[in-house]
Design a protein around this motif. Sequence first.
Motif, PDB file in Angstrom:
ATOM      1  N   GLN A 120      -6.426   5.126  -5.122  1.00 25.34           N
ATOM      2  CA  GLN A 120      -5.607   6.002  -4.136  1.00 25.34           C
ATOM      3  C   GLN A 120      -5.966   6.110  -2.759  1.00 25.34           C
ATOM      4  O   GLN A 120      -5.162   6.441  -1.863  1.00 25.34           O
ATOM      5  N   SER A 121      -7.247   5.837  -2.361  1.00 21.92           N
ATOM      6  CA  SER A 121      -7.553   5.891  -1.098  1.00 21.92           C
ATOM      7  C   SER A 121      -7.077   4.699  -0.267  1.00 21.92           C
ATOM      8  O   SER A 121      -7.098   4.776   1.019  1.00 21.92           O
ATOM      9  N   TYR A 122      -6.588   3.894  -0.936  1.00 21.47           N
ATOM     10  CA  TYR A 122      -5.816   2.721   0.136  1.00 21.47           C
ATOM     11  C   TYR A 122      -4.374   3.057   0.116  1.00 21.47           C
ATOM     12  O   TYR A 122      -3.598   2.253   0.980  1.00 21.47           O
ATOM     13  N   LYS A 123      -3.845   4.120  -0.396  1.00 12.61           N
ATOM     14  CA  LYS A 123      -2.172   4.365  -0.236  1.00 12.61           C
ATOM     15  C   LYS A 123      -1.931   4.690   1.321  1.00 12.61           C
ATOM     16  O   LYS A 123      -2.738   5.378   2.103  1.00 12.61           O
ATOM     17  N   THR A 124      -0.813   4.088   1.850  1.00 15.24           N
ATOM     18  CA  THR A 124      -0.423   4.675   2.959  1.00 15.24           C
ATOM     19  C   THR A 124       1.150   4.917   2.938  1.00 15.24           C
ATOM     20  O   THR A 124       1.761   4.830   1.660  1.00 15.24           O
ATOM     21  N   THR A 153       0.835  -1.155   0.199  1.00 16.28           N
ATOM     22  CA  THR A 153      -0.147  -0.188  -0.090  1.00 16.28           C
ATOM     23  C   THR A 153       0.933   1.278   0.020  1.00 16.28           C
ATOM     24  O   THR A 153       0.229   2.561   0.049  1.00 16.28           O
ATOM     25  N   PRO A 177      -6.776   6.908  -9.537  1.00 21.22           N
ATOM     26  CA  PRO A 177      -7.515   7.355  -8.823  1.00 21.22           C
ATOM     27  C   PRO A 177      -8.384   6.350  -8.050  1.00 21.22           C
ATOM     28  O   PRO A 177      -8.664   6.462  -6.763  1.00 21.22           O
ATOM     29  N   THR A 227      -1.842   0.953  -9.163  1.00 23.55           N
ATOM     30  CA  THR A 227      -2.254   1.550  -7.860  1.00 23.55           C
ATOM     31  C   THR A 227      -2.196   3.157  -8.102  1.00 23.55           C
ATOM     32  O   THR A 227      -2.773   3.758  -6.886  1.00 23.55           O
ATOM     33  N   ASN A 255      -6.816  -2.873   5.383  1.00 21.31           N
ATOM     34  CA  ASN A 255      -6.561  -2.061   4.136  1.00 21.31           C
ATOM     35  C   ASN A 255      -6.240  -2.745   2.848  1.00 21.31           C
ATOM     36  O   ASN A 255      -6.504  -2.614   1.866  1.00 21.31           O
TER      37      ASN A 255
END
Length: 425
Positions: free
Chosen positions: A366-370, A336, A363, A360, A404
């Motif tokens: 993107q909400s899963y990126k860490t 992630t 868009p 990844t 996640n």
Amino acid sequence: MTATWPENVSAVPEDSSLMQAIRLIGVGKNGSKPLPDELIRSCLAELQSGNTHPLQRGAFWGALMTKGPTPAERQLETLVGRGAFSHPTFFIHKVCPDLPMGMLPIATKLLKGHTLRVSEAHQLGEYLFREGGSELFRGLAASILRVRHETNDEYLGLMEAAKRTFTPGFKTMSCADRPLVQIAEPFDGADHSFMITPLLARYIKSRGYGTVSMVSRSGGPKYTLNAYDLFVHLGCTFAQSNHELCDDPGPYGWVVDQKALSPALDHWVDRRRLLLKRPFLATMEKLLNPCHARILVTSVFHITYQMKMAELALLAGFDGVIVMKRGLEGTLAPSTSRASGILCAVRTAKGHLFFQHFDTTVPGFQSYKTESDDVVEALLPDENARLIRKFMTQRVTGNLDFDNRVRLAEAMLDRGLDWIEKQLD
């Protein structure tokens, strides 16, 4: 025919000079390093002692000859005979005196750096998987293929030979009442990251597919936890033949252990622990399709190998394939924090090939990126199984990183399967 167990596997020293040398020169033709003078001398003494395992001697000679010996390394030629490094046929006669005459042209071709035709690779595979024969040649051949990289034709021939070793129950057609997706990631698993394979099998199953997870005990270099261990701790039953695909698949689909599929392949697990470097089997075993699945979901760590894996899957008979790139430790658990993604490929009924990347960076992911991926210091099968059971029933475990990551993997699978289904329809 099944192969015999390599002799005295447990008695081989874990960090011998020969092992150190294989780590340096068994990497790849462009990545191998010259042997330091002190290591050359210790290898010379070790080989002269007669206490080395023939499989490792073969792996050492194969890597050295494929890399190309340096002037300093040429002093090792005294162990074989003057001029042996320049005359492949003479070299083979000296190091593998018990090799059948029919294998000499193939052995010579490998030493010369030439690639094998499909039929030659098939003949080589039948020798590698058969009972008895030269362990030294097995190590030599596997090492040469590893260092110079195998061609698609060689993989095809080797796969055909491997199929002949399947047990009778896996030589029959599958009786599944739905299209199958095969899941296969590196069998050495992970050392410091939780695995999510059973949850992915369950998620694909929820889309109407039958799922078959291919697993095995680890051949190394990692031994902490793999999908086989995880399915065992989840109490899953392992299929013993394709006939069992008529029965209820269970919550995580069907699971096939390589030992039940082919004892000959399973016997290579011990050989691989001596070879140290991952041989052709590490790729090939993921591509074998005993249950006649339509789609393969697999992974590679090195991005440059992603397209080759997709091509091989289509050549192996799958209609579609999803290849995860740069999953944690090469598994199907996506990162992630790093650039990750999937490559999808299909072969249509008309024989046309289509490929599509989904990274990844788009868009939808993107909400899963860490900022980083969790590193699990004490990776325990029981804890990993607990997380899987809890996520399966509640969709939340309390471990934010784990939850996640599973959701990102599901989103990637959705995107890939949607694309494949559209192309095949």
